[in-house]
Design an enzyme around this catalytic site. Structure first.
Site, PDB file in Angstrom:
ATOM      1  N   LYS A 286       0.848  -1.202   0.000  1.00 13.05           N
ATOM      2  CA  LYS A 286       0.000   0.000   0.000  1.00 13.05           C
ATOM      3  C   LYS A 286       0.880   1.247   0.000  1.00 13.05           C
ATOM      4  O   LYS A 286       0.632   2.204  -0.741  1.00 13.05           O
ATOM      5  CB  LYS A 286      -0.934   0.006   1.220  1.00 13.05           C
TER       6      LYS A 286
ATOM      7  N   GLN B 245      -4.333  -1.364   9.956  1.00 14.80           N
ATOM      8  CA  GLN B 245      -4.332  -2.684   9.338  1.00 14.80           C
ATOM      9  C   GLN B 245      -4.890  -3.737  10.295  1.00 14.80           C
ATOM     10  O   GLN B 245      -4.521  -3.792  11.467  1.00 14.80           O
ATOM     11  CB  GLN B 245      -2.896  -3.054   8.917  1.00 14.80           C
TER      12      GLN B 245
ATOM     13  N   ASP C 114     -11.028   3.062   4.394  1.00 16.66           N
ATOM     14  CA  ASP C 114     -11.345   1.630   4.327  1.00 16.66           C
ATOM     15  C   ASP C 114     -12.857   1.393   4.235  1.00 16.66           C
ATOM     16  O   ASP C 114     -13.307   0.330   3.845  1.00 16.66           O
ATOM     17  CB  ASP C 114     -10.856   0.934   5.615  1.00 16.66           C
TER      18      ASP C 114
HETATM   19  N1  GUN Z   1      -6.732  -6.471   6.473  1.00 16.94           N
HETATM   20  C1  GUN Z   1      -7.013  -7.200   5.362  1.00 16.94           C
HETATM   21  N2  GUN Z   1      -7.542  -6.390   4.419  1.00 16.94           N
HETATM   22  C2  GUN Z   1      -7.596  -5.126   4.947  1.00 16.94           C
HETATM   23  C3  GUN Z   1      -8.028  -3.876   4.450  1.00 16.94           C
HETATM   24  O1  GUN Z   1      -8.514  -3.727   3.323  1.00 16.94           O
HETATM   25  N3  GUN Z   1      -7.899  -2.828   5.307  1.00 16.94           N
HETATM   26  C4  GUN Z   1      -7.396  -2.959   6.547  1.00 16.94           C
HETATM   27  N4  GUN Z   1      -7.334  -1.876   7.318  1.00 16.94           N
HETATM   28  N5  GUN Z   1      -6.989  -4.117   7.044  1.00 16.94           N
HETATM   29  C5  GUN Z   1      -7.081  -5.192   6.241  1.00 16.94           C
END
Ligand code: GUN
Length: 290
Positions: A53, A97, A120
Site C-alpha cells: 500500500k 491494518q 477503508d
Molecule cells: N486487512 C485485510 N484487508 C484489509 C483492508 O482492506 N484494510 C485494513 N485496514 N486491514 C485489512
C-alpha cells in the site's frame, strides 16, 4: 472453452494512472494527499500488505505516513495515536491494518477513526452510508471487484450473483453493492451455515468467493460460463518456493477451464483493492481543496 482472465494488475495500473493525475492536481493547489498506515505487531502477511500500500501511494505521488507499533501497544496508546491523526490537517486518510493483536478491540478501534478519514469504509457511519446508497467512500475490495466486473463487461443487471463468505470487509458489503439499483443483481449470500452450498454456487452467473479456504471452490460447483471472482489470499506451505509458502486463492485453478471469466491469485482482486484505496485517499484530499 477457456475462461477470460480478468487482469487485475493491468486494470489497477490504469486506475492508478488516473489517481496520479488527480493527486498532481491536488498538489498543484498546495495539498499533498496523505494516508496514515498504522500497523500494530509483526504479522508477516500484514506487513507485506502495508508495504504494498505504501509503495503504491508513493508511486501515485502521494504521501504515506508509516506508523509501526510493537505488538505490546495497548488500546489507550493506539487510540491516542488515532486521535492525533484525526486532528492532523495533513492526513487525509487513516488505515489501521487488521487483524490487530488480540488484546486490542478491533471494533472499538475503528470507531475511533474520523469517518471523514475512513478510506477503508469500516466505520459504522461509513457502512451505514454505503448501505443507504448515500455519498461516501466505498470499501476497497468490494469496489475493486465491481470495477473489474464492469471493465470486462460482465453483465451484472439481472444476473444472479452468489457471494460465499459474510465478512464485514468483503462478503456483506459486496452483496450490498451488487444489489444496489444501479448494479441490479439478484444476490444470494452464502456462509458456513449454508446447507448444500454447491446448489447455490452452481446457479451463479457471478460467483464471488471470500471463504478463507484455499482451493475451496471446485469445477463441479460452478456453472459453465460463469464469472468467478476469487477474493482469497492464502499462504500454503510449499518448500519448493523460496519463502516456504505459495499464495493461492479460494478457487481451485481448474475452475478456469469451466468459467467464462476468472480472476487469478495473485494478480486479480488484490491489486484492485490497492487501486481503490488510492482512489479513496485522493478523493479525501480533493475534498480538502474544494
Ligand atoms: N486487512 C485485510 N484487508 C484489509 C483492508 O482492506 N484494510 C485494513 N485496514 N486491514 C485489512
Amino acid at each position: 472453452m477457456s475462461a477470460i482472465l480478468m487482469d487485475g494488475k493491468m486494470v489497477s495500473q490504469k486506475i492508478r494512472e488516473g489517481v496520479k493525475t488527480r493527486a498532481a492536481a491536488v498538489k498543484a493547489k498546495g495539498v499533498i494527499p496523505c494516508l496514515a498506515v498504522v500497523l500494530v505487531g509483526d504479522d508477516s502477511a500484514s506487513l507485506s500488505y502495508v508495504n504494498s500500500k505504501e509503495k503504491a501511494l508513493t508511486e501515485a505521488g502521494m504521501e504515506s505516513r508509516d506508523i509501526r507499533l510493537p505488538s505490546s501497544t495497548n488500546e489507550a496508546e493506539l487510540f491516542s495515536i488515532v486521535a492525533d491523526l484525526n486532528k492532523d490537517e495533513k492526513v487525509h486518510g487513516i488505515l489501521v491494518q487488521s487483524p490487530l493483536p488480540k488484546h486490542i478491540d478491533e471494533e472499538k478501534t475503528i470507531n475511533e477513526i474520523d469517518p471523514q478519514k475512513d478510506v477503508d469504509c469500516f466505520h459504522p457511519l461509513s457502512v451505514g452510508n454505503m448501505i443507504l446508497c448515500k455519498p461516501g467512500f466505498l470499501p476497497c475490495t468490494p469496489h475493486g471487484v465491481l470495477v473489474l466486473l464492469k471493465e470486462y463487461k460482465v453483465p451484472i443487471s439481472g444476473a444472479h450473483a452468489v457471494v460465499v463468505g459474510r465478512s464485514n470487509i468483503v462478503g456483506r458489503p459486496i452483496a450490498h453493492l451488487l444489489s444496489r439499483r444501479d448494479n441490479n443483481a439478484t444476490v444470494t449470500l452464502c456462509h458456513t451455515g449454508t446447507r448444500s452450498l454447491a446448489d447455490y454456487t452452481k446457479e451463479a452467473d457471478i460467483l464471488i468467493v471470500a471463504a478463507r479456504s484455499p482451493g475451496f471452490i471446485k469445477p463441479e460447483m460452478v456453472k459453465e460460463g460463469a464469472a468467478v471472482i476469487d477474493v482469497g489470499i492464502n499462504r500454503v506451505p510449499d518448500s519448493s518456493f523460496k519463502k516456504g509458502y505459495r499464495v493461492c486463492g479460494d478457487v481451485d485453478p481448474t475452475v478456469a477451464e469451466k468459467a467464462g471469466f476468472y480472476t487469478p491469485v495473485p494478480g486479480g482482486v488484490g491489486p484492485m483493492t490497492i487501486a481503490m484505496l488510492l482512489q479513496n485517499v485522493v478523493e479525501a484530499a480533493e475534498k480538502k481543496v474544494k
